[in-house]
Scaffold this motif. Sequence first.
Motif: not given
Length: 515
Positions: A77, A80-81, A84, A96, A99-100, A103-104, A147
């Motif tokens: 990620g 950006a990852a 977070i 959360l 969409h994310n 990756v998180v 994703s």
Amino acid sequence: MKFMKLGSKPDSFHSEGKNVRYVASELATDITVNVGDVKFYLHKFPLLSKSAHLQKLVAASSDENNSDGVYLSDIPGGPAAFEICAKFCYGMTVTLNAHNVVVVRCAAEYLEMHENIEKGNLIYKVDVFLGTSIFRSWKDSIIVLQSSKSLLPISEDLKLVSHCVDSIASKACVHVSKVDWSYTYNRKKIPEENGNDPNWNGVINRPVPKDWWVEDLCELEIDLYKRVLTNIKSKVVLSSEVIGEALKAYAYRRLPGFSKGMVQCGDVVKHQSTVDAIIWLLPAEKGSVSCSFLLKLLKAAKFVGSGDMVKGELVRRIGQQLEEASVSDLLIRAAEEDTMMYDVCYVQKIVEEFLRQDQNAEIESVEDGDHLQKFRPGILTDASKLMVAKLIDGYLAEIAKDPNLPLSNFVDLAQMVSGIPRPAHDGIYRAIDMYLKGHPGITKSERKRICKLMNCKKLSVDACMHAVQNERLPLRVVVQVLFFEQVRAAASSGSSTPDLPRSIKDLNSASHGSS
């Protein structure tokens, strides 16, 4: 869409240009974390209290007296990852969602944010969110599965992909009475949606269709779609017709030009993978998809260069339900380097497959050491055979317009169905006439050869009237038509057969007697 908020402190991350991120604080930053081309100026304590991986990197950096900080060049990620995850370490508010969350989760795994480092760490909280919200939501599960592809293989190793596949497949297989979530369904508009129902009171209260899930799955790339549909099929809950409908919807969505029997320019390798997968996923049951759809798949398979085994499987399946096809379905374009307009060879193979069903199947059994041969009758009905004979007559009339169609191709295909009894031969006569019209240069012997395909006795009155005035037919055929028409007229009037000249009677005795 489901979401989860973590932390309560305000976001105090700031930017300095495009490649610098820092936390506004009274305390000076004491660690630089390099993620790709972005530098994060942060504080050790909140980060190291939750990330075992950063602890190791900082320790190694201190031993080497490295003043450049630590590097996370391969964190899933990217910047950006990581941001977070860093905000979570600071207790700042992060949200959360579908969409994310993948990756998180992958980034947290990379940073080793486990429970043995601190209770209530990020991995635990993400897993709770996935289990209690995401995997229970139809559309969120699909978004998460999509994703996850860009984060392979770690998303696969963390079982995120398999959990999504199981969740989606299980929901697709639930009884329609239990479907209480939103889904996409635009393919079959009901009367009130078209404004055609005079009794509609403005409230839509319709039952959930059996294939309610089909359109949403079309959003998946073929490799993930194949996994989900394989899982659905393995549960043996949904009918083969519903599975077939899903594959049909996917083909129309994912193969541009498919409705026209082709595949428009694009990623040929991707299109071939899609076509091959759809064919591989077809239910074994006959009739699970229409013959027209199978023929469109065959045209697409030829266009994208699928292997002979794939195309052979389609030919076999098409042959088993050929009576459902139309003439336009059978018009398979020939390869560009071919002089003919249409690929007649494939139609011949399909007809062979159809006729093979009616051959006696030999079954070998053993009794007291002796081999006994047993037979079972064919399975084709007279009605289905007649439908195919008429279909091929119509197909021959269409391809006869091709000036480059060899006579042998026309005759060979016509002879394949010549043994099927037909009440009238008007169809094959029309095809013969179209061929003669489109090929005025053929020899006298070739005209005789093609005209032997029809039985003049079985021409209707209208066809006879046309034939006797048809200058393209050999004279011998015209005389035969005249004779049989006179015989028929005499029989209908109750008079005896007219005493015709011996030469005409000889023509009658020379008639071919086709079915």
